[in-house]
Structures are given as structure tokens and as C-alpha cells.
Design a protein around this motif. Structure first.
Motif, short mmCIF file in Angstrom:
data_model
loop_
_atom_site.label_atom_id
_atom_site.label_comp_id
_atom_site.label_asym_id
_atom_site.label_seq_id
_atom_site.Cartn_x
_atom_site.Cartn_y
_atom_site.Cartn_z
N THR A 45 105.74 -12.37 52.17
CA THR A 45 105.23 -11.76 50.94
C THR A 45 103.73 -12.00 50.79
O THR A 45 102.98 -11.09 50.42
N ARG A 52 101.64 -12.61 53.24
CA ARG A 52 100.97 -11.83 54.28
C ARG A 52 100.84 -10.37 53.87
O ARG A 52 99.85 -9.71 54.16
N GLU A 53 101.86 -9.85 53.20
CA GLU A 53 101.81 -8.46 52.72
C GLU A 53 100.71 -8.31 51.67
O GLU A 53 99.96 -7.33 51.69
N ARG A 54 100.58 -9.28 50.80
CA ARG A 54 99.53 -9.24 49.79
C ARG A 54 98.15 -9.33 50.46
O ARG A 54 97.22 -8.63 50.08
N GLN A 64 97.33 -5.97 51.94
CA GLN A 64 96.84 -5.03 50.94
C GLN A 64 95.39 -5.34 50.56
O GLN A 64 94.59 -4.43 50.36
N HIS A 76 99.89 -3.00 62.09
CA HIS A 76 100.31 -2.46 60.80
C HIS A 76 99.09 -2.16 59.92
O HIS A 76 99.02 -1.15 59.24
#
Length: 115
Positions: free
Chosen positions: A29, A31-33, A36, A103
Motif C-alpha cells: 500500500t 509503495r502504491e502511494r 502515485q 509499472h
């Protein structure tokens, strides 16, 4: 004549190593932030990052957690780096996590044509 890029300063290299160390310990989570946030820095104005949205809320009823402090430092450092240094960071990140960087690049490509 081939022009050699400017060498990365010692301080910048230490900042980049620090961020990479944090990255290794982040959850999926987090890493996703971070992705972004990185995307917002790569193509400013094309995406509304979660970090931007959260910062507008101005919720001050709690202290920031360590991850939020790390992202703030990351932003300060990133803004002080030149283009070569930013590219160097992405290269180092790609060596650590090629899937993450792949990604990222596909997400950047997905912003093409957006206003």
C-alpha cells in the motif's frame, strides 16, 4: 563528441540510498502511494496524486506517521535534484524493483494526451 553527465553528488547519492532503503521496508500500500507521488512528479498536472488530495484536507488531529515523514523528505530531496540525478534514482530503483519501475513507466505512458 560525447558529453559525460555530471557526477551525482555525495549528498544526493546518500539521499537516494536512504529513499531506496525506506522503499525496501514499505508495504504494498505504501509503495502504491509512493508510485502515485512519483507519477505526480513525473507528469505534473496530469494526475491528481493521493498525497496532494490528502494534504488539502489539513487534518491535524494526529502526528504524521513515519511513512508520511519519509514522503515529505523524499519530496524535498527530489525537488532539489537535477534531471540527471532524478534519472539516476530511477535507474537505482529499477535495479531494486524492475516490476515497480515498469509499472511506473506504463502509468506515465497512460497519461499521454491528457490535459
Amino acid at each position: 563528441m560525447l558529453v559525460k553527465p555530471e557526477p551525482i553528488s555525495y549528498v544526493t547519492l546518500q539521499e537516494q540510498r536512504c529513499v531506496l532503503s525506506w522503499f525496501q521496508g514499505w508495504t504494498a500500500t505504501q509503495r502504491e502511494r509512493f508510485l502515485q507521488d512519483l507519477l505526480g512528479k513525473a507528469v505534473p498536472g496530469k494526475v491528481c496524486t493521493l498525497l496532494d488530495a490528502l494534504s488539502t484536507l489539513q487534518v491535524k488531529d494526529r502526528l504524521p506517521n513515519i511513512f508520511e515523514c519519509q514522503l515529505r523528505l523524499w519530496t524535498q530531496w527530489f525537488e532539489s535534484w537535477g534531471e540527471e540525478e532524478r534519472n539516476h534514482f530511477l535507474h537505482m530503483l529499477e535495479e531494486r524493483d524492475p516490476v515497480f519501475v515498469s509499472h511506473f513507466y506504463s502509468s506515465v505512458a497512460g497519461t499521454a494526451g491528457r490535459d
